[in-house]
Design a protein around this motif. Structure first.
Motif, PDB file in Angstrom:
ATOM      1  N   ARG A  10       0.824  -1.204   0.000  1.00  0.00           N
ATOM      2  CA  ARG A  10       0.000   0.000   0.000  1.00  0.00           C
ATOM      3  C   ARG A  10       0.862   1.260   0.000  1.00  0.00           C
ATOM      4  O   ARG A  10       0.510   2.256  -0.631  1.00  0.00           O
ATOM      5  CB  ARG A  10      -0.914   0.002   1.237  1.00  0.00           C
ATOM      6  CG  ARG A  10      -2.080  -0.936   1.139  1.00  0.00           C
ATOM      7  CD  ARG A  10      -3.094  -0.469   0.083  1.00  0.00           C
ATOM      8  NE  ARG A  10      -3.764   0.750   0.509  1.00  0.00           N
ATOM      9  CZ  ARG A  10      -3.640   1.917  -0.096  1.00  0.00           C
ATOM     10  NH1 ARG A  10      -2.877   2.046  -1.170  1.00  0.00           N
ATOM     11  NH2 ARG A  10      -4.301   2.987   0.349  1.00  0.00           N
ATOM     12  N   MET A  14       0.842   4.115  -2.847  1.00  0.00           N
ATOM     13  CA  MET A  14       0.676   5.526  -2.518  1.00  0.00           C
ATOM     14  C   MET A  14       1.770   6.363  -3.171  1.00  0.00           C
ATOM     15  O   MET A  14       1.507   7.449  -3.705  1.00  0.00           O
ATOM     16  CB  MET A  14       0.704   5.706  -0.998  1.00  0.00           C
ATOM     17  CG  MET A  14       0.714   7.159  -0.561  1.00  0.00           C
ATOM     18  SD  MET A  14       0.890   7.362   1.231  1.00  0.00           S
ATOM     19  CE  MET A  14       1.301   9.110   1.318  1.00  0.00           C
ATOM     20  N   THR A 240     -13.627   4.031   8.418  1.00  0.00           N
ATOM     21  CA  THR A 240     -13.758   4.419   7.018  1.00  0.00           C
ATOM     22  C   THR A 240     -14.346   5.818   6.899  1.00  0.00           C
ATOM     23  O   THR A 240     -13.881   6.652   6.117  1.00  0.00           O
ATOM     24  CB  THR A 240     -14.644   3.412   6.262  1.00  0.00           C
ATOM     25  OG1 THR A 240     -14.068   2.101   6.370  1.00  0.00           O
ATOM     26  CG2 THR A 240     -14.752   3.784   4.795  1.00  0.00           C
ATOM     27  N   GLY A 243     -11.822   8.518   7.766  1.00  0.00           N
ATOM     28  CA  GLY A 243     -10.960   8.917   6.659  1.00  0.00           C
ATOM     29  C   GLY A 243     -11.613   9.969   5.788  1.00  0.00           C
ATOM     30  O   GLY A 243     -10.970  10.940   5.362  1.00  0.00           O
ATOM     31  N   LEU A 244     -12.910   9.812   5.526  1.00  0.00           N
ATOM     32  CA  LEU A 244     -13.644  10.810   4.745  1.00  0.00           C
ATOM     33  C   LEU A 244     -13.741  12.132   5.503  1.00  0.00           C
ATOM     34  O   LEU A 244     -13.700  13.210   4.892  1.00  0.00           O
ATOM     35  CB  LEU A 244     -15.052  10.293   4.419  1.00  0.00           C
ATOM     36  CG  LEU A 244     -15.137   9.045   3.550  1.00  0.00           C
ATOM     37  CD1 LEU A 244     -16.593   8.584   3.428  1.00  0.00           C
ATOM     38  CD2 LEU A 244     -14.549   9.314   2.175  1.00  0.00           C
ATOM     39  N   SER A 247     -10.423  13.964   5.124  1.00  0.00           N
ATOM     40  CA  SER A 247     -10.305  14.455   3.753  1.00  0.00           C
ATOM     41  C   SER A 247     -11.177  15.688   3.539  1.00  0.00           C
ATOM     42  O   SER A 247     -10.768  16.652   2.879  1.00  0.00           O
ATOM     43  CB  SER A 247     -10.698  13.350   2.768  1.00  0.00           C
ATOM     44  OG  SER A 247      -9.892  12.201   2.949  1.00  0.00           O
ATOM     45  N   PHE A 291      -4.056  13.758   1.895  1.00  0.00           N
ATOM     46  CA  PHE A 291      -5.231  12.942   1.581  1.00  0.00           C
ATOM     47  C   PHE A 291      -4.850  11.466   1.417  1.00  0.00           C
ATOM     48  O   PHE A 291      -5.500  10.575   1.961  1.00  0.00           O
ATOM     49  CB  PHE A 291      -5.887  13.468   0.305  1.00  0.00           C
ATOM     50  CG  PHE A 291      -7.082  12.683  -0.141  1.00  0.00           C
ATOM     51  CD1 PHE A 291      -8.344  12.939   0.382  1.00  0.00           C
ATOM     52  CD2 PHE A 291      -6.961  11.687  -1.091  1.00  0.00           C
ATOM     53  CE1 PHE A 291      -9.447  12.217  -0.025  1.00  0.00           C
ATOM     54  CE2 PHE A 291      -8.063  10.956  -1.507  1.00  0.00           C
ATOM     55  CZ  PHE A 291      -9.311  11.215  -0.971  1.00  0.00           C
ATOM     56  N   MET A 292      -3.772  11.218   0.688  1.00  0.00           N
ATOM     57  CA  MET A 292      -3.322   9.839   0.480  1.00  0.00           C
ATOM     58  C   MET A 292      -2.811   9.222   1.775  1.00  0.00           C
ATOM     59  O   MET A 292      -3.019   8.021   2.034  1.00  0.00           O
ATOM     60  CB  MET A 292      -2.221   9.808  -0.580  1.00  0.00           C
ATOM     61  CG  MET A 292      -2.695  10.160  -1.973  1.00  0.00           C
ATOM     62  SD  MET A 292      -1.363  10.075  -3.183  1.00  0.00           S
ATOM     63  CE  MET A 292      -2.251  10.577  -4.660  1.00  0.00           C
ATOM     64  N   ASN A 295      -5.765   8.052   3.819  1.00  0.00           N
ATOM     65  CA  ASN A 295      -6.313   6.804   3.288  1.00  0.00           C
ATOM     66  C   ASN A 295      -5.408   5.613   3.595  1.00  0.00           C
ATOM     67  O   ASN A 295      -5.900   4.515   3.872  1.00  0.00           O
ATOM     68  CB  ASN A 295      -6.513   6.933   1.782  1.00  0.00           C
ATOM     69  CG  ASN A 295      -7.792   7.660   1.424  1.00  0.00           C
ATOM     70  OD1 ASN A 295      -8.869   7.082   1.359  1.00  0.00           O
ATOM     71  ND2 ASN A 295      -7.688   8.959   1.208  1.00  0.00           N
ATOM     72  N   VAL A 298      -5.946   4.680   7.265  1.00  0.00           N
ATOM     73  CA  VAL A 298      -7.234   3.995   7.431  1.00  0.00           C
ATOM     74  C   VAL A 298      -7.133   2.561   6.948  1.00  0.00           C
ATOM     75  O   VAL A 298      -7.605   1.624   7.612  1.00  0.00           O
ATOM     76  CB  VAL A 298      -8.344   4.745   6.678  1.00  0.00           C
ATOM     77  CG1 VAL A 298      -9.627   3.921   6.652  1.00  0.00           C
ATOM     78  CG2 VAL A 298      -8.618   6.090   7.343  1.00  0.00           C
ATOM     79  N   ASP A 299      -6.513   2.350   5.791  1.00  0.00           N
ATOM     80  CA  ASP A 299      -6.373   0.995   5.251  1.00  0.00           C
ATOM     81  C   ASP A 299      -5.550   0.105   6.174  1.00  0.00           C
ATOM     82  O   ASP A 299      -5.802  -1.104   6.274  1.00  0.00           O
ATOM     83  CB  ASP A 299      -5.720   1.047   3.865  1.00  0.00           C
ATOM     84  CG  ASP A 299      -6.696   1.483   2.781  1.00  0.00           C
ATOM     85  OD1 ASP A 299      -7.919   1.465   3.049  1.00  0.00           O
ATOM     86  OD2 ASP A 299      -6.250   1.854   1.687  1.00  0.00           O
ATOM     87  N   ARG A 314     -12.417  -2.603   2.328  1.00  0.00           N
ATOM     88  CA  ARG A 314     -13.076  -1.666   3.216  1.00  0.00           C
ATOM     89  C   ARG A 314     -14.534  -2.066   3.287  1.00  0.00           C
ATOM     90  O   ARG A 314     -15.180  -2.264   2.290  1.00  0.00           O
ATOM     91  CB  ARG A 314     -12.976  -0.223   2.688  1.00  0.00           C
ATOM     92  CG  ARG A 314     -11.598   0.351   2.800  1.00  0.00           C
ATOM     93  CD  ARG A 314     -11.639   1.845   2.588  1.00  0.00           C
ATOM     94  NE  ARG A 314     -10.317   2.428   2.658  1.00  0.00           N
ATOM     95  CZ  ARG A 314     -10.085   3.724   2.716  1.00  0.00           C
ATOM     96  NH1 ARG A 314     -11.098   4.574   2.710  1.00  0.00           N
ATOM     97  NH2 ARG A 314      -8.852   4.198   2.773  1.00  0.00           N
TER      98      ARG A 314
END
Length: 318
Positions: A10, A14, A240, A243-244, A247, A291-292, A295, A298-299, A314
Motif C-alpha cells: 500500500r 501511494m 472508514t 478517513g472521509l 479528507s 489525503f493519500m 487513506n 485507514v487501510d 473496506r
C-alpha cells in the motif's frame, strides 16, 4: 497476505499515485490562460529583453519535461520554488502557515470524533426521544455548510457576545487556541452530523447482530456488550468514515480560513490563485499527499480494528 506485505504494497501504491498526482498538479497550472510572465508584469508592456529575463529566471522557456523533473527533484529536497506573489521561498511561506492549518484540522477533528461518537452511540443505545433529538440536531448540522456556520458563529460569539476573536490566528499557544476555537467548530459542525449518523447506524446494526444477542443471553453486563461487542464491531465503518472526515477537513479549511482570516495554507491558496504557480502547486501537492496519507492510515488500521476484514478491503464482513 501478511500485514507487513500489505503495508509495504500500500505504501508503494501511494508513492506511485503521488508521483502521478505530482505530474497532474504541475501540468494543470500551465493549462490555465495567461502566463506567470504576464502576471509579473501586471499588465505593463515590457521589452523583449525584460521578458526574456523573466522567462530565464523562472525557467519558463525550458521544455515541459525538463521543468517538471527539475521541479520534482527540488520538491523532494524540500524546495518548492519562489512565490511570484510574495517574492519569497514557498517553503518559508508553508513553514509559517502550515502549522496553523494542521492545528485547526486537529482541533476540528477532535471535536468531530468526541461529539460524533458520543451522540451516535447515545442515540443507538438510548433510542426513543434521545434518538429523535439527535437525528433532528444532526439534520440541522448536515444541512449547514461550513461557510454559513462560520458566519453564524462569528456573528453570535465574536461580534455580539465577544467571547472569541472574530479573526486571526493569535500569538502564542493559548491565544492561538482561543482564536481557532470558532473556526474549528464551524469546520466540525457538518462532519459531526455525518459521523453521528454513521456511528448510530453502525451501532444499531451491531446491537441487532446474533453474537450480541448470545452475549446478552449469557448474562454479560450491558456495558460490556456495548463496549466489547457493539462498538468494536462498528469500528470498521467508523474508521472508514473517519478517513472521509479528515479528507473533507482538508478541503473545507480553505473556506473557513478565509472567513476567519486565519493565516493558514487555505487562506494562502485563496490569495495565490492568480498565477502564483509555485505556491499553488506546493499547496495542491501537500493536500494530495495528506489525503493519500489519511487513506493509507485507514487501510492499515481497518484490519487491526476489525479482524473479520480481509487485508485490502473496506467494509464490514458479511
Amino acid at each position: 497476505m501478511s500485514f507487513v506485505v500489505f503495508a509495504v504494497r500500500r505504501t508503494a501504491e501511494m508513492a506511485a499515485t503521488l508521483f502521478a498526482a505530482s505530474f497532474v498538479v504541475f501540468g494543470a497550472m500551465y493549462l490555465a490562460p495567461g502566463s506567470p510572465a504576464s502576471f509579473l508584469l501586471s499588465g505593463r508592456s515590457a521589452s523583449p529583453e525584460a521578458l526574456a529575463a523573466i522567462n530565464s529566471q523562472y525557467h519558463l522557456d525550458d521544455p515541459f519535461a525538463v521543468r517538471y523533473f527539475a521541479w520534482l527533484g527540488n520538491v523532494l529536497q524540500g524546495d518548492f520554488g519562489r512565490s511570484i506573489t510574495y517574492r519569497t521561498d514557498v517553503s518559508r511561506l508553508l513553514a509559517d502557515r502550515l502549522p496553523t492549518t494542521l492545528l485547526l484540522i486537529a482541533m476540528s477533528l477532535t471535536v468531530v470524533v468526541l461529539v460524533g461518537l458520543f451522540l451516535g452511540g447515545l442515540a443507538a443505545v438510548r433510542g426513543g426521544a434521545t434518538d429523535s433529538a439527535v437525528l433532528v440536531a444532526t439534520t440541522f448540522a448536515v444541512a449547514t455548510p461550513a461557510f454559513v456556520a462560520a458566519v453564524l458563529l462569528q456573528g453570535l460569539f465574536a461580534v455580539r457576545l465577544g467571547w472569541f476573536p472574530s479573526g486571526g490566528s493569535g500569538d502564542g499557544p493559548v491565544d492561538m487556541l482561543r482564536h481557532l476555537t470558532l473556526p474549528a467548530v464551524a469546520l466540525a459542525l457538518y462532519l459531526i452530523g455525518m459521523l453521528t449518523r454513521v456511528t448510530r447506524s453502525a451501532m444499531l446494526e451491531a446491537l441487532d447482530s446474533e453474537h450480541v444477542t448470545v452475549a446478552r443471553s449469557r448474562g454479560v453486563p450491558e456495558r460490556q456488550v456495548i463496549r466489547r461487542h457493539a462498538f468494536r464491531n462498528s469500528l470498521g465503518t467508523i474508521l472508514t468514515t473517519g478517513g472521509l472526515v479528515v479528507s473533507t477537513l482538508l478541503v473545507c479549511t480553505i473556506l473557513v480560513e478565509t472567513a476567519f482570516s486565519v493565516g493558514g495554507i487555505g487562506q494562502l491558496l485563496e490569495l495565490s490563485t492568480t498565477k502564483d504557480f509555485p505556491t499553488v502547486q506546493a499547496i495542491a501537492l501537500i493536500v494530495v499527499a495528506l489525503f493519500m496519507a489519511v487513506n493509507l492510515v485507514v487501510d492499515l488500521l481497518l484490519p487491526l480494528a476489525d479482524p473479520r476484514l480481509t487485508l485490502g478491503t473496506r467494509g464490514a464482513a458479511a
